[in-house]
Design a protein around this motif. Structure first.
Motif, PDB file in Angstrom:
ATOM      1  N   GLY A  17     -25.673 -85.870 -37.257  1.00  0.00           N
ATOM      2  CA  GLY A  17     -25.987 -84.847 -36.314  1.00  0.00           C
ATOM      3  C   GLY A  17     -27.139 -85.195 -35.580  1.00  0.00           C
ATOM      4  N   PHE A  18     -27.641 -84.359 -35.131  1.00  0.00           N
ATOM      5  CA  PHE A  18     -29.006 -84.803 -33.938  1.00  0.00           C
ATOM      6  C   PHE A  18     -30.340 -84.014 -34.696  1.00  0.00           C
ATOM      7  CE2 PHE A  18     -25.156 -84.614 -31.436  1.00  0.00           C
ATOM      8  CZ  PHE A  18     -25.100 -86.082 -31.080  1.00  0.00           C
ATOM      9  N   ASP A  19     -30.165 -83.409 -35.636  1.00  0.00           N
ATOM     10  CA  ASP A  19     -31.364 -82.438 -36.202  1.00  0.00           C
ATOM     11  C   ASP A  19     -31.977 -83.342 -37.304  1.00  0.00           C
ATOM     12  OD1 ASP A  19     -29.498 -82.161 -38.070  1.00  0.00           O
ATOM     13  OD2 ASP A  19     -29.806 -79.954 -38.048  1.00  0.00           O
ATOM     14  N   GLY A  20     -31.865 -84.381 -37.376  1.00  0.00           N
ATOM     15  CA  GLY A  20     -32.441 -85.007 -38.717  1.00  0.00           C
ATOM     16  C   GLY A  20     -31.951 -84.969 -39.939  1.00  0.00           C
ATOM     17  N   ALA A  21     -30.549 -84.421 -39.837  1.00  0.00           N
ATOM     18  CA  ALA A  21     -29.971 -84.316 -41.264  1.00  0.00           C
ATOM     19  C   ALA A  21     -29.221 -85.693 -41.559  1.00  0.00           C
ATOM     20  CB  ALA A  21     -28.799 -83.362 -41.011  1.00  0.00           C
ATOM     21  N   VAL A  22     -28.940 -85.879 -42.741  1.00  0.00           N
ATOM     22  CA  VAL A  22     -28.402 -87.093 -43.122  1.00  0.00           C
ATOM     23  C   VAL A  22     -27.239 -86.868 -44.187  1.00  0.00           C
ATOM     24  CG1 VAL A  22     -30.526 -88.589 -43.056  1.00  0.00           C
ATOM     25  CG2 VAL A  22     -30.021 -87.377 -45.085  1.00  0.00           C
ATOM     26  N   THR A  23     -26.409 -88.125 -44.492  1.00  0.00           N
ATOM     27  CA  THR A  23     -25.298 -87.854 -45.423  1.00  0.00           C
ATOM     28  C   THR A  23     -25.786 -88.944 -46.577  1.00  0.00           C
ATOM     29  OG1 THR A  23     -23.728 -87.667 -43.677  1.00  0.00           O
ATOM     30  CG2 THR A  23     -23.034 -88.520 -46.107  1.00  0.00           C
ATOM     31  N   LEU A  53     -35.785 -80.389 -49.904  1.00  0.00           N
ATOM     32  CA  LEU A  53     -34.572 -80.006 -49.180  1.00  0.00           C
ATOM     33  C   LEU A  53     -34.575 -78.460 -48.383  1.00  0.00           C
ATOM     34  CD1 LEU A  53     -32.306 -81.543 -51.807  1.00  0.00           C
ATOM     35  CD2 LEU A  53     -32.385 -82.633 -49.304  1.00  0.00           C
ATOM     36  N   GLU A  54     -34.314 -78.751 -47.188  1.00  0.00           N
ATOM     37  CA  GLU A  54     -34.317 -77.506 -46.474  1.00  0.00           C
ATOM     38  C   GLU A  54     -32.952 -76.848 -46.631  1.00  0.00           C
ATOM     39  OE1 GLU A  54     -35.395 -77.911 -42.178  1.00  0.00           O
ATOM     40  OE2 GLU A  54     -37.377 -78.556 -42.635  1.00  0.00           O
ATOM     41  N   PHE A  68     -34.049 -82.763 -44.781  1.00  0.00           N
ATOM     42  CA  PHE A  68     -35.332 -83.046 -45.540  1.00  0.00           C
ATOM     43  C   PHE A  68     -36.568 -82.336 -44.637  1.00  0.00           C
ATOM     44  CE2 PHE A  68     -33.612 -87.005 -47.276  1.00  0.00           C
ATOM     45  CZ  PHE A  68     -33.193 -86.477 -48.401  1.00  0.00           C
ATOM     46  N   GLU A  69     -37.223 -81.603 -45.333  1.00  0.00           N
ATOM     47  CA  GLU A  69     -38.412 -81.005 -44.682  1.00  0.00           C
ATOM     48  C   GLU A  69     -39.224 -82.037 -43.932  1.00  0.00           C
ATOM     49  OE1 GLU A  69     -40.968 -78.598 -47.046  1.00  0.00           O
ATOM     50  OE2 GLU A  69     -39.510 -77.318 -47.715  1.00  0.00           O
ATOM     51  N   GLY A  70     -39.604 -81.890 -42.725  1.00  0.00           N
ATOM     52  CA  GLY A  70     -40.359 -82.919 -41.885  1.00  0.00           C
ATOM     53  C   GLY A  70     -39.656 -84.058 -41.298  1.00  0.00           C
ATOM     54  N   ILE A  71     -38.449 -83.958 -41.596  1.00  0.00           N
ATOM     55  CA  ILE A  71     -37.265 -85.046 -40.940  1.00  0.00           C
ATOM     56  C   ILE A  71     -36.697 -84.212 -39.752  1.00  0.00           C
ATOM     57  CG2 ILE A  71     -35.470 -86.538 -41.197  1.00  0.00           C
ATOM     58  CD1 ILE A  71     -37.971 -87.485 -42.552  1.00  0.00           C
ATOM     59  N   ASP A  72     -37.139 -84.344 -38.495  1.00  0.00           N
ATOM     60  CA  ASP A  72     -36.341 -83.254 -37.620  1.00  0.00           C
ATOM     61  C   ASP A  72     -35.759 -83.909 -36.255  1.00  0.00           C
ATOM     62  OD1 ASP A  72     -37.262 -81.061 -38.899  1.00  0.00           O
ATOM     63  OD2 ASP A  72     -39.496 -81.655 -38.189  1.00  0.00           O
TER      64      ASP A  72
END
Length: 178
Positions: A17-23, A53-54, A68-72
């Motif tokens: 996605g676009f919000d900094g999330a990862v797989t 982890l958020e 992750f917190e701080g990865i936006d």
């Protein structure tokens, strides 16, 4: 946290996605044991960095979506792709009998079940798609490779740090006879 006090859980596989999330890819036989993660250590420049982890949602295929917190944003997430994930060894449940964690038996002496003769010292375990392989070095510095298959593992003695193996007939001869 030192790497020697941790085990590798998996790695950051891709952006999500676009919000900094990862797989995340969880390299474990039992991903459900890690369904409630709150934090992980991410290896960055050979150092373990804690990430909280958020959001964390485990899938049924050994992957998870994580934020992750701080990865936006996508750029921050992209910088983590390929990074290894670690957790402290102390969270692993103890195993008994002939069940073991690969990291647990590195340095164990391997002996042959037929005559209790020393094969060598387990230096590594190579994981592959088919099955894992013990990498054993003997006193002549020969590298002996034996499949890590339940049928070949006769006994794991944690107290004496030995593992008794019963490899297929002739396999050891391939390595030990000139």
């Amino acid at each position: 946290m030192n790497k020697s006090d941790c085990f590798q859980l998996g790695w950051v596989a891709k952006k999500h996605g676009f919000d900094g999330a990862v797989t995340l890819h969880l390299d474990t036989d039992f991903p459900d044991n890690y369904s409630k993660l709150e934090s992980v250590f991410v290896e960055i420049n050979d150092k373990l960095v804690p990430f909280f982890l958020e959001e964390y949602q485990l899938s049924n295929r050994g992957t998870a979506r994580a934020k992750f917190e701080g990865i936006d944003n996508q750029d921050d997430a992209a910088s983590l792709v390929g990074s290894l994930l670690f957790l402290p060894l102390k969270i692993l449940p103890p195993l008994s009998g002939n069940k073991f964690y690969f990291h647990e038996i590195i340095g164990f002496s391997a002996v042959a079940s037929t005559d209790q003769a020393a094969i060598g010292t387990i230096e590594n375990i190579i994981e592959s798609a088919g099955n894992a392989v013990f990498v054993i070095k003997n006193d002549k510095k020969q590298e002996i490779m034996i499949p890590c298959v339940d049928d070949f593992i006769e006994n794991v003695d944690r107290e004496h740090k030995t593992i008794t193996l019963n490899p297929p007939e002739g396999l050891l001869d391939l390595y030990l006879n000139d």
